[in-house]
Design a protein around this motif. Structure first.
Motif, PDB file in Angstrom:
ATOM      1  N   TYR A 114      54.018  34.519  53.079  1.00 29.37           N
ATOM      2  CA  TYR A 114      54.077  35.862  53.065  1.00 29.37           C
ATOM      3  C   TYR A 114      55.243  36.399  52.717  1.00 29.37           C
ATOM      4  CZ  TYR A 114      50.336  35.591  56.527  1.00 29.37           C
ATOM      5  OH  TYR A 114      49.087  35.147  57.128  1.00 29.37           O
TER       6      TYR A 114
ATOM      7  N   MET B  95      57.834  42.035  53.400  1.00 33.50           N
ATOM      8  CA  MET B  95      56.893  42.156  54.561  1.00 33.50           C
ATOM      9  C   MET B  95      57.179  41.774  55.938  1.00 33.50           C
ATOM     10  SD  MET B  95      52.811  41.454  54.720  1.00 33.50           S
ATOM     11  CE  MET B  95      52.612  42.435  53.109  1.00 33.50           C
TER      12      MET B  95
ATOM     13  N   GLU C  68      61.166  47.422  61.716  1.00 32.18           N
ATOM     14  CA  GLU C  68      60.333  47.994  62.728  1.00 32.18           C
ATOM     15  C   GLU C  68      60.785  48.097  64.345  1.00 32.18           C
ATOM     16  OE1 GLU C  68      56.048  47.575  62.428  1.00 32.18           O
ATOM     17  OE2 GLU C  68      55.698  49.023  64.192  1.00 32.18           O
TER      18      GLU C  68
ATOM     19  N   GLU D  61      58.392  43.845  59.143  1.00 32.06           N
ATOM     20  CA  GLU D  61      57.711  43.584  60.481  1.00 32.06           C
ATOM     21  C   GLU D  61      58.499  43.024  61.597  1.00 32.06           C
ATOM     22  OE1 GLU D  61      54.452  44.476  60.891  1.00 32.06           O
ATOM     23  OE2 GLU D  61      54.654  43.775  63.115  1.00 32.06           O
ATOM     24  N   CYS D  62      59.402  42.163  61.096  1.00 28.68           N
ATOM     25  CA  CYS D  62      60.197  41.438  62.186  1.00 28.68           C
ATOM     26  C   CYS D  62      61.672  42.151  62.561  1.00 28.68           C
ATOM     27  CB  CYS D  62      60.338  39.836  61.995  1.00 28.68           C
ATOM     28  SG  CYS D  62      58.758  39.158  61.894  1.00 28.68           S
TER      29      CYS D  62
END
Ligand SMILES: NC(=O)C1=CN([C@@H]2O[C@H](COP(=O)(O)OP(=O)(O)OC[C@H]3O[C@@H](n4cnc5c(N)ncnc54)[C@H](OP(=O)(O)O)[C@@H]3O)[C@@H](O)[C@H]2O)C=CC1
Ligand SMILES: CC(=O)[C@](C)(O)C(=O)O
Ligand SMILES: [Mg+2]
Ligand SMILES: [Mg+2]
Length: 331
Positions: free
Chosen positions: A219, A223, A231, A227-228
Motif C-alpha cells: 500500500y 495512505m 487520523e 491511516e496509522c
C-alpha cells in the motif's frame, strides 16, 4: 481516596512578594515562566549565558539571568532542566544558593526519588507536575483553560510547602483542571511508566508497526501515513473529550466491532506481562541507572537511535504531506 485541588483551593498570595526562578526555558520552562508572569507573579528565567533561548526569553518579556544569579535572587527555584543534568547543575549552581526557608521544586520527581539530588533539610522541596507536554501547558493557559497536574511535598520546612505548591499550580493553570496530591515516588514511577509504555514508546511503536505492515503489503506510504498516524489525533481527540466510549460512539459499528475483536490480539497478554516488567525496572532503579550511565558516556544509544528514527520512512512521507497542511504547525 486521592485528594484533588482546584482554583478555589489555591491562593496566589503564597507566591506574591516572592521571586520565582524558572531554570530552563524549554518545553516546560517557557510555558511555566510565561504563565506565572501572566498570573501576576515575579519570574526570572535561569539559563546558561550562551543559551540560544536567552534572547527568546527576553523577547517574550521575561527577566533572564544565569542559573546562579537567578537562584541567588529567588525564594522559589523551579528546576526545569533536563533530568539527566539536574544533579550536576544542582551541585554546582543551585545548592550554594539554597538559603533557609527557600523552596526547591521540580516538575518531575526523578532526581529526588532516585537520589541524584539530596537537598539540605532547611528548605521546602516539592513538585508541581503538569500532566501534559509543555507547549500544551502554555496553549491551554493562554486559552483560559488548564491541564491537570500532580503535587507532592518531599520536605515541608516552612509548614507552607503545599500552599506554595498549590499557588504555583494555580499560576500555571493546573488548578483549573485539577491537581492530584501524590508522592515523589508515585509521580516518578507513573510518569516514567506512562511515557515509556503508552504515551511515547508504546504509541510510537504501534504507529510504526501499522505503517510498516501496510507499506510492506504494497500500500502507498501516504495512505499508511494517513491511516496509522494522521487520523490517530482525531481518534484520540474523541477519547480525550469523552473517554473510549465517546470514540466508540463516533466511529462506525464496523470499526467498533474490529476494535473489540482485534485490539486484544495486538496488545496481548504477553504485552501486558512486558508492561509489568517495564514497571518493575522503573521501580527497582534499572531504568534510572541505565539512563544516568547513558549520559555519563555522552548518550551514544540515544543519539544513534534518534538519528535512525528520524530516517524512518514515516517521517519522510509525513513531512511532505504536512507541507500541504500549514494550519497544523502551531507554537
Ligand atoms: N517536556 C515536557 O512536556 C515535560 C517535562 N517535564 C519535566 O520538566 C523538566 C524539564 O524538561 P523539559 O522542559 O522537557 O526540558 P527541555 O529539554 O525542553 O529544556 C531544557 C532547558 O534547560 C536548559 N539547559 C540545558 N542544560 C543546561 C545547563 N547546563 N544549565 C542551564 N540550563 C540548561 C536548556 O536551554 P539551553 O540548552 O538553551 O541552555 C533548556 O532551556 C524535566 O524534569 C522533565 O522531566 C515534566 C512534564 C512534562
Ligand atoms: C509530556 C510528559 O508528561 C512526559 C511524557 O512525561 C515528558 O515529557 O517527560
Ligand atoms: Mg509526563
Ligand atoms: Mg516525563
Amino acid at each position: 481516596m486521592v485528594k484533588v485541588y482546584y482554583d478555589a483551593d489555591a491562593n496566589l498570595e503564597f507566591l506574591k512578594g516572592k521571586k520565582i526562578a524558572v531554570l530552563g526555558y524549554g518545553s516546560q520552562g517557557h510555558a511555566q515562566a510565561q504563565s506565572l508572569r501572566d498570573s501576576g507573579l515575579d519570574v526570572v528565567v535561569g539559563l546558561r549565558k550562551d543559551s540560544a533561548r536567552w534572547a527568546k526569553a527576553e523577547a517574550d518579556g521575561l527577566q533572564v539571568a544565569t542559573v546562579p544569579d537567578a537562584c541567588a535572587q529567588a525564594q522559589v527555584i523551579q528546576v526545569l532542566l533536563p533530568d539527566e543534568i539536574q544533579g550536576r547543575v544542582y551541585a554546582e549552581e543551585i545548592e550554594p544558593y539554597l538559603a533557609e526557608g527557600k523552596s526547591l521544586m521540580f516538575s518531575h520527581g526523578f532526581n529526588i526519588h532516585f537520589g541524584q539530588i539530596v537537598p539540605p533539610n532547611y528548605v521546602d522541596v516539592f513538585l508541581v507536575a503538569p500532566k501534559s507536554p509543555g507547549h500544551l501547558v502554555r496553549r491551554m493557559y493562554a486559552e483560559g483553560n488548564g491541564v491537570p497536574g500532580l503535587v507532592a511535598v518531599h520536605q515541608d520546612y516552612t509548614g507552607k510547602a503545599k500552599d506554595i505548591a498549590l499557588a504555583y499550580a494555580k499560576g500555571i493553570g493546573c488548578t483549573k483542571a485539577g491537581v492530584f496530591e501524590t508522592s515523589f515516588q508515585e509521580e516518578t514511577e507513573t510518569d516514567l511508566f506512562g511515557e515509556q509504555a503508552v504515551l511515547c514508546g508504546g504509541v510510537s511503536e504501534l504507529i510504526k508497526a501499522g505503517f510498516d505492515t501496510l507499506v510492506e503489503a504494497g500500500y502507498a506510504p501516504e495512505m499508511a501515513y494517513f491511516e496509522c498516524l494522521h487520523e490517530l489525533k482525531l481518534i484520540v481527540d474523541l477519547i480525550y473529550e469523552g473517554g473510549l466510549s465517546r470514540m466508540r460512539y463516533s466511529v462506525s459499528n464496523t470499526a467498533e466491532y474490529g476494535d473489540y475483536m482485534i485490539g486484544p490480539r495486538i496488545i496481548t497478554e504477553e504485552t501486558r506481562e512486558e508492561m509489568r516488567q517495564v514497571l518493575l525496572e522503573i521501580q527497582d532503579g534499572t531504568f534510572a541507572r541505565n539512563w544516568m550511565l547513558e549520559n555519563q558516556v555522552k548518550a551514544p544509544q540515544l543519539n544513534a537511535i534518534r538519528k535512525m528514527e528520524a530516517e524512518h520512512p514515516i517521517e519522510e512521507v509525513g513531512a511532505e504531506l504536512r507541507k500541504m497542511m500549514p494550519w497544523l504547525r502551531k507554537k
